[in-house]
Write an enzyme that holds these catalytic residues in place. Structure first.
Site, PDB file in Angstrom:
ATOM      1  CG  HIS A 177      -1.623   1.285   1.474  1.00 10.71           C
ATOM      2  ND1 HIS A 177      -2.750   1.664   0.771  1.00 10.71           N
ATOM      3  CD2 HIS A 177      -1.356   2.301   2.332  1.00 10.71           C
ATOM      4  CE1 HIS A 177      -3.135   2.860   1.200  1.00 10.71           C
ATOM      5  NE2 HIS A 177      -2.314   3.273   2.147  1.00 10.71           N
ATOM      6  CG  HIS A 182       0.548   6.509   0.579  1.00 12.63           C
ATOM      7  ND1 HIS A 182      -0.401   7.503   0.512  1.00 12.63           N
ATOM      8  CD2 HIS A 182       0.024   5.549   1.385  1.00 12.63           C
ATOM      9  CE1 HIS A 182      -1.453   7.158   1.252  1.00 12.63           C
ATOM     10  NE2 HIS A 182      -1.216   5.973   1.786  1.00 12.63           N
ATOM     11  CD  GLU A 222      -4.779   6.488   2.589  1.00 17.64           C
ATOM     12  OE1 GLU A 222      -4.935   5.652   1.667  1.00 17.64           O
ATOM     13  OE2 GLU A 222      -3.792   6.467   3.343  1.00 17.64           O
ATOM     14  CB  SER A 241      -3.928   0.071  -3.449  1.00 22.48           C
ATOM     15  OG  SER A 241      -4.745   0.669  -2.464  1.00 22.48           O
TER      16      SER A 241
HETATM   17  N1  HBI Z   1       0.216   5.361   9.825  1.00 21.83           N
HETATM   18  N2  HBI Z   1       1.870   3.939   9.105  1.00 21.83           N
HETATM   19  C1  HBI Z   1       0.841   4.739   8.826  1.00 21.83           C
HETATM   20  N3  HBI Z   1       0.459   4.889   7.539  1.00 21.83           N
HETATM   21  C2  HBI Z   1      -0.586   5.699   7.209  1.00 21.83           C
HETATM   22  O1  HBI Z   1      -0.912   5.824   6.013  1.00 21.83           O
HETATM   23  C3  HBI Z   1      -1.274   6.366   8.241  1.00 21.83           C
HETATM   24  C4  HBI Z   1      -0.836   6.173   9.559  1.00 21.83           C
HETATM   25  N4  HBI Z   1      -1.486   6.803  10.553  1.00 21.83           N
HETATM   26  C5  HBI Z   1      -2.589   7.694  10.329  1.00 21.83           C
HETATM   27  C6  HBI Z   1      -2.955   7.827   8.907  1.00 21.83           C
HETATM   28  N5  HBI Z   1      -2.324   7.198   7.985  1.00 21.83           N
HETATM   29  C7  HBI Z   1      -4.077   8.668   8.391  1.00 21.83           C
HETATM   30  O2  HBI Z   1      -5.214   7.876   8.177  1.00 21.83           O
HETATM   31  C8  HBI Z   1      -4.551   9.864   9.147  1.00 21.83           C
HETATM   32  O3  HBI Z   1      -4.942   9.515  10.456  1.00 21.83           O
HETATM   33  C9  HBI Z   1      -3.636  11.004   9.140  1.00 21.83           C
HETATM   34 FE    FE Z   2      -2.528   5.093   3.206  1.00 24.19          FE
END
Ligand code: HBI
Ligand code: FE
Length: 319
Positions: A177, A182, A222, A241
């Site tokens: 993912h 990303h 997202e 994804s």
């Molecule tokens: N932590 N490792 C990781 N990866 C993410 O994409 C992620 C996260 N924590 C929070 C988050 N994404 C978001 O959904 C928001 O809460 C900012």
């Molecule tokens: Fe993500």
């Protein structure tokens, strides 16, 4: 005036929380949910070897110090097989569904089917392209810390692979993912400006503003869509994804609304089905501009200046 007891107290709490001055001060140890123990409905719940492997990889993230290279992992043939399966599946989605910026950036990483990429190598490519970097993290990081990391042009990424029993599904962020959804977009300067503003806005945000920013992140990074002419193209990692989500996004069964960071953001849906509303950007430059305005409403000018002084000329050279 001043009769509500709760108001001053809240102010004090906001003041007490120190704004992180450097990436080292962003805590990467507060992992939500899945971190160590997997939930009962997690595909790896009954697989002790998988859980042990996850623990070992989590330890590497916890031991990593800012500035050190990210340790290279030797992935097993089972993990490689998952990577290979996911890469081949998702690649097919991009030519029609992904936005132009994603298509430009994706080849920069030269993903190969027979080798699982190393975070350190990708971080180096990002540094070269946009000045962003990757910092390893053990699992789903606390939203405040995750968002704060973006202010330091840092993307916290997991380093483990999803469970092999369900290669096209993961209830939490995993390497596939992060890398396929990303990382490519973070090689685009305008996209980075936009995400950077979300991060800077989070530095002084109170808890309810963090929640609002979490939703903004959700509906852009997202599940965001950008217009190319009249065509809707995906830039959100959750669409890029998922075959189902991409199909759903393109068949027009959902609502499509212009992106407005000030608007009340809809409810985020997680595992249950697809999004029923998508935010549409005119362009990343436009999104970046809107997010900078939003950011300036909640971030003091000195912090704005300190963190946003160096952005792409397109944003600073506005007449
Ligand atoms: N932590 N490792 C990781 N990866 C993410 O994409 C992620 C996260 N924590 C929070 C988050 N994404 C978001 O959904 C928001 O809460 C900012
Ligand atoms: Fe993500």
């Amino acid at each position: 005036y001043g009769t509500k007891a709760a108001a001053p107290e809240q102010k004090v709490r906001t003041k007490e929380r120190r704004v992180p001055q450097s990436l080292e001060e962003v805590d990467n140890t507060q992992i939500l949910g899945f971190g160590a123990d997997l939930a009962e409905d997690h595909p790896g719940f009954k697989d002790q070897a998988y859980k042990d492997r996850r623990m070992a990889i989590a330890d590497i993230a916890r031991a990593h110090r800012v500035g050190d290279p990210i340790p290279r992992l030797e992935y097993t043939s089972e993990e490689l097989h998952v990577w290979n399966t996911v890469l081949r599946e998702l690649r097919g989605l991009y030519p029609d569904g992904a936005c132009a910026e994603f298509q430009r950036c994706f080849p920069l990483f030269d993903f190969k089917e027979d080798v699982v990429p190393q975070l350190e190598d990708l971080s180096q490519i990002l540094k070269r392209e946009t000045g962003w970097q990757i910092r390893p993290v053990a699992g789903l990081l606390h939203p405040r810390d995750f968002l704060n990391g973006l202010a330091f042009k840092t993307f916290h990424s997991t380093q483990y692979m999803r469970h092999p029993s369900k290669p096209m599904y993961t209830p939490e962020p995993d390497l596939c993912h992060e890398l396929l959804g990303h990382v490519p977009m973070l090689a685009d300067p305008d996209f980075c400006d936009m995400v950077h503003s979300i991060g800077v806005a989070s530095l002084c945000a109170d808890d309810s503003q963090i929640w609002h920013l979490t939703k903004i992140y959700w509906f852009t990074v997202e599940f965001g869509i950008v217009l190319e002419g009249y065509e809707k193209k995906a830039f959100g990692a959750g669409i890029l994804s998922s075959y189902g989500e991409m199909e759903h996004m393109r068949t027009g069964k959902a609502d499509y609304v212009p992106f407005d960071p000030h608007a009340k953001q809809p409810k985020m849906s997680y595992k249950d089905g697809y999004q029923n509303r998508y935010f549409v950007l005119k362009s990343f430059k436009d999104g970046a501009q809107k997010l900078r305005e939003y950011c300036s409403d909640i971030t003091p000018p000195d912090i704005m200046a300190r963190f946003l002084h160096k952005v792409t000329p397109a944003l600073t050279d506005d007449p």
